[in-house]
Scaffold this motif. Sequence first.
Motif, PDB file in Angstrom:
ATOM      1  N   ALA A 221     -50.247 -39.531  47.056  1.00 28.31           N
ATOM      2  CA  ALA A 221     -49.076 -40.266  46.570  1.00 28.31           C
ATOM      3  C   ALA A 221     -49.430 -41.301  45.505  1.00 28.31           C
ATOM      4  CB  ALA A 221     -48.372 -40.949  47.736  1.00 28.31           C
ATOM      5  N   ASN A 222     -50.664 -41.769  45.480  1.00 30.42           N
ATOM      6  CA  ASN A 222     -51.006 -42.829  44.538  1.00 30.42           C
ATOM      7  C   ASN A 222     -51.390 -42.293  43.152  1.00 30.42           C
ATOM      8  OD1 ASN A 222     -53.377 -41.665  45.339  1.00 30.42           O
ATOM      9  ND2 ASN A 222     -54.495 -43.581  45.604  1.00 30.42           N
ATOM     10  N   ILE A 223     -51.380 -40.969  42.955  1.00 30.26           N
ATOM     11  CA  ILE A 223     -51.706 -40.403  41.647  1.00 30.26           C
ATOM     12  C   ILE A 223     -50.405 -40.000  40.956  1.00 30.26           C
ATOM     13  CG2 ILE A 223     -52.792 -38.486  40.441  1.00 30.26           C
ATOM     14  CD1 ILE A 223     -54.931 -38.463  42.563  1.00 30.26           C
ATOM     15  N   VAL A 224     -50.257 -40.465  39.725  1.00 29.07           N
ATOM     16  CA  VAL A 224     -49.071 -40.153  38.940  1.00 29.07           C
ATOM     17  C   VAL A 224     -49.490 -39.203  37.826  1.00 29.07           C
ATOM     18  CG1 VAL A 224     -47.255 -41.094  37.470  1.00 29.07           C
ATOM     19  CG2 VAL A 224     -48.059 -42.390  39.453  1.00 29.07           C
ATOM     20  N   VAL A 225     -48.817 -38.059  37.750  1.00 28.64           N
ATOM     21  CA  VAL A 225     -49.107 -37.097  36.693  1.00 28.64           C
ATOM     22  C   VAL A 225     -48.044 -37.234  35.627  1.00 28.64           C
ATOM     23  CG1 VAL A 225     -49.365 -34.657  36.136  1.00 28.64           C
ATOM     24  CG2 VAL A 225     -50.151 -35.524  38.342  1.00 28.64           C
ATOM     25  N   ARG A 226     -48.495 -37.468  34.419  1.00 24.59           N
ATOM     26  CA  ARG A 226     -47.562 -37.607  33.306  1.00 24.59           C
ATOM     27  C   ARG A 226     -47.729 -36.405  32.379  1.00 24.59           C
ATOM     28  NH1 ARG A 226     -49.210 -43.197  33.802  1.00 24.59           N
ATOM     29  NH2 ARG A 226     -47.415 -44.369  34.537  1.00 24.59           N
ATOM     30  N   PRO A 227     -46.627 -35.935  31.818  1.00 21.87           N
ATOM     31  CA  PRO A 227     -46.745 -34.814  30.888  1.00 21.87           C
ATOM     32  C   PRO A 227     -47.527 -35.238  29.649  1.00 21.87           C
ATOM     33  CG  PRO A 227     -44.512 -35.689  30.882  1.00 21.87           C
ATOM     34  CD  PRO A 227     -45.265 -36.400  31.962  1.00 21.87           C
ATOM     35  N   PRO A 228     -48.178 -34.279  28.988  1.00 19.49           N
ATOM     36  CA  PRO A 228     -48.928 -34.639  27.793  1.00 19.49           C
ATOM     37  C   PRO A 228     -47.996 -35.197  26.730  1.00 19.49           C
ATOM     38  CG  PRO A 228     -48.853 -32.259  28.080  1.00 19.49           C
ATOM     39  CD  PRO A 228     -48.222 -32.878  29.280  1.00 19.49           C
ATOM     40  N   VAL A 229     -48.499 -36.140  25.998  1.00 21.08           N
ATOM     41  CA  VAL A 229     -47.717 -36.780  24.949  1.00 21.08           C
ATOM     42  C   VAL A 229     -47.996 -36.065  23.638  1.00 21.08           C
ATOM     43  CG1 VAL A 229     -47.336 -38.941  23.696  1.00 21.08           C
ATOM     44  CG2 VAL A 229     -47.849 -38.989  26.140  1.00 21.08           C
ATOM     45  N   ALA A 230     -46.944 -35.650  22.974  1.00 24.58           N
ATOM     46  CA  ALA A 230     -47.100 -34.984  21.689  1.00 24.58           C
ATOM     47  C   ALA A 230     -47.490 -36.013  20.641  1.00 24.58           C
ATOM     48  CB  ALA A 230     -45.797 -34.304  21.290  1.00 24.58           C
ATOM     49  N   VAL A 231     -48.526 -35.696  19.891  1.00 23.48           N
ATOM     50  CA  VAL A 231     -48.980 -36.594  18.847  1.00 23.48           C
ATOM     51  C   VAL A 231     -48.274 -36.198  17.568  1.00 23.48           C
ATOM     52  CG1 VAL A 231     -50.973 -37.391  17.537  1.00 23.48           C
ATOM     53  CG2 VAL A 231     -51.223 -36.827  19.957  1.00 23.48           C
ATOM     54  N   LYS A 232     -47.559 -37.154  17.000  1.00 25.26           N
ATOM     55  CA  LYS A 232     -46.821 -36.886  15.776  1.00 25.26           C
ATOM     56  C   LYS A 232     -47.773 -37.037  14.600  1.00 25.26           C
ATOM     57  CE  LYS A 232     -42.593 -38.000  13.386  1.00 25.26           C
ATOM     58  NZ  LYS A 232     -41.415 -38.845  13.342  1.00 25.26           N
ATOM     59  N   ALA A 233     -47.814 -36.002  13.763  1.00 26.53           N
ATOM     60  CA  ALA A 233     -48.689 -36.035  12.594  1.00 26.53           C
ATOM     61  C   ALA A 233     -48.194 -37.094  11.612  1.00 26.53           C
ATOM     62  CB  ALA A 233     -48.723 -34.672  11.930  1.00 26.53           C
ATOM     63  N   GLU A 234     -49.149 -37.776  11.009  1.00 28.08           N
ATOM     64  CA  GLU A 234     -48.808 -38.801  10.009  1.00 28.08           C
ATOM     65  C   GLU A 234     -48.278 -38.129   8.750  1.00 28.08           C
ATOM     66  OE1 GLU A 234     -48.951 -42.246  10.087  1.00 28.08           O
ATOM     67  OE2 GLU A 234     -49.233 -41.893  12.236  1.00 28.08           O
ATOM     68  N   PRO A 235     -47.229 -38.679   8.162  1.00 26.57           N
ATOM     69  CA  PRO A 235     -46.700 -38.076   6.940  1.00 26.57           C
ATOM     70  C   PRO A 235     -47.656 -38.276   5.762  1.00 26.57           C
ATOM     71  CG  PRO A 235     -45.435 -40.046   7.512  1.00 26.57           C
ATOM     72  CD  PRO A 235     -46.427 -39.808   8.609  1.00 26.57           C
ATOM     73  N   VAL A 236     -47.796 -37.218   4.939  1.00 26.89           N
ATOM     74  CA  VAL A 236     -48.575 -37.342   3.706  1.00 26.89           C
ATOM     75  C   VAL A 236     -47.640 -37.641   2.535  1.00 26.89           C
ATOM     76  CG1 VAL A 236     -50.496 -35.901   4.464  1.00 26.89           C
ATOM     77  CG2 VAL A 236     -48.571 -34.836   3.310  1.00 26.89           C
ATOM     78  N   ILE A 237     -46.360 -37.347   2.726  1.00 25.91           N
ATOM     79  CA  ILE A 237     -45.334 -37.676   1.741  1.00 25.91           C
ATOM     80  C   ILE A 237     -44.249 -38.448   2.467  1.00 25.91           C
ATOM     81  CG2 ILE A 237     -43.579 -36.778   0.164  1.00 25.91           C
ATOM     82  CD1 ILE A 237     -45.358 -34.337  -0.284  1.00 25.91           C
ATOM     83  N   LYS A 238     -43.835 -39.584   1.862  1.00 24.68           N
ATOM     84  CA  LYS A 238     -42.793 -40.407   2.467  1.00 24.68           C
ATOM     85  C   LYS A 238     -41.547 -40.393   1.603  1.00 24.68           C
ATOM     86  CE  LYS A 238     -45.910 -43.302   4.992  1.00 24.68           C
ATOM     87  NZ  LYS A 238     -46.358 -44.614   5.330  1.00 24.68           N
TER      88      LYS A 238
END
Length: 180
Positions: A101-118
């Motif tokens: 019960a003391n372990i919390v599983v979190r879904p993987p976090v999607a890493v947003k790619a940094e924009p090369v053009i803004k």
Amino acid sequence: MLLALAFIVAAPAGAQDFQSTAMLDTVVAQFTGKSVGEQGGAIAPIDTRLKLTRCAAPQLEWRSEGHDAVVVRCMAPAWKIFVPVAAVPRPKAAVPAPMPANIVVRPPVAVKAEPVIKRGDSVTVEAGSEGFSISRQGIAQNDAPAGGRLGVKVDDKQPPIQAIAIEPGRARLPGYAEGG
């Protein structure tokens, strides 16, 4: 009297035109490896009231992966019956142990790619193939990472065109190879 005798003699000959259900029971037992009534064998004998046309070579196969019935089929003349089988229980898949019960599983976090053009950047949009290329200057309408799509305004009188970001300040039209 002769008519009655003709019926008595003809009856066994007529019965010979039908497939023996006892023979089919034997074939099913050989196929399953178990006798009628045993676990893994036919649940009951094939109904003797069935009047199936005689088959020289009945074919047998399992109805499903669960081995819950045998399909007995004859190609000529065409007929098919299903013989229910007392399926052998299969081992259940291992159930994973519950997490503490003391372990919390979190879904993987999607890493947003940094924009090369803004948005608002000046962008050179290229198109071409081997032997020629063309480019046009425009203004980025949204942010885009490398390989991402963006809108580029190249003419104030026309809607933005779609392009694919390559690197800062550079994009290409979809469908044209980079460096063409």
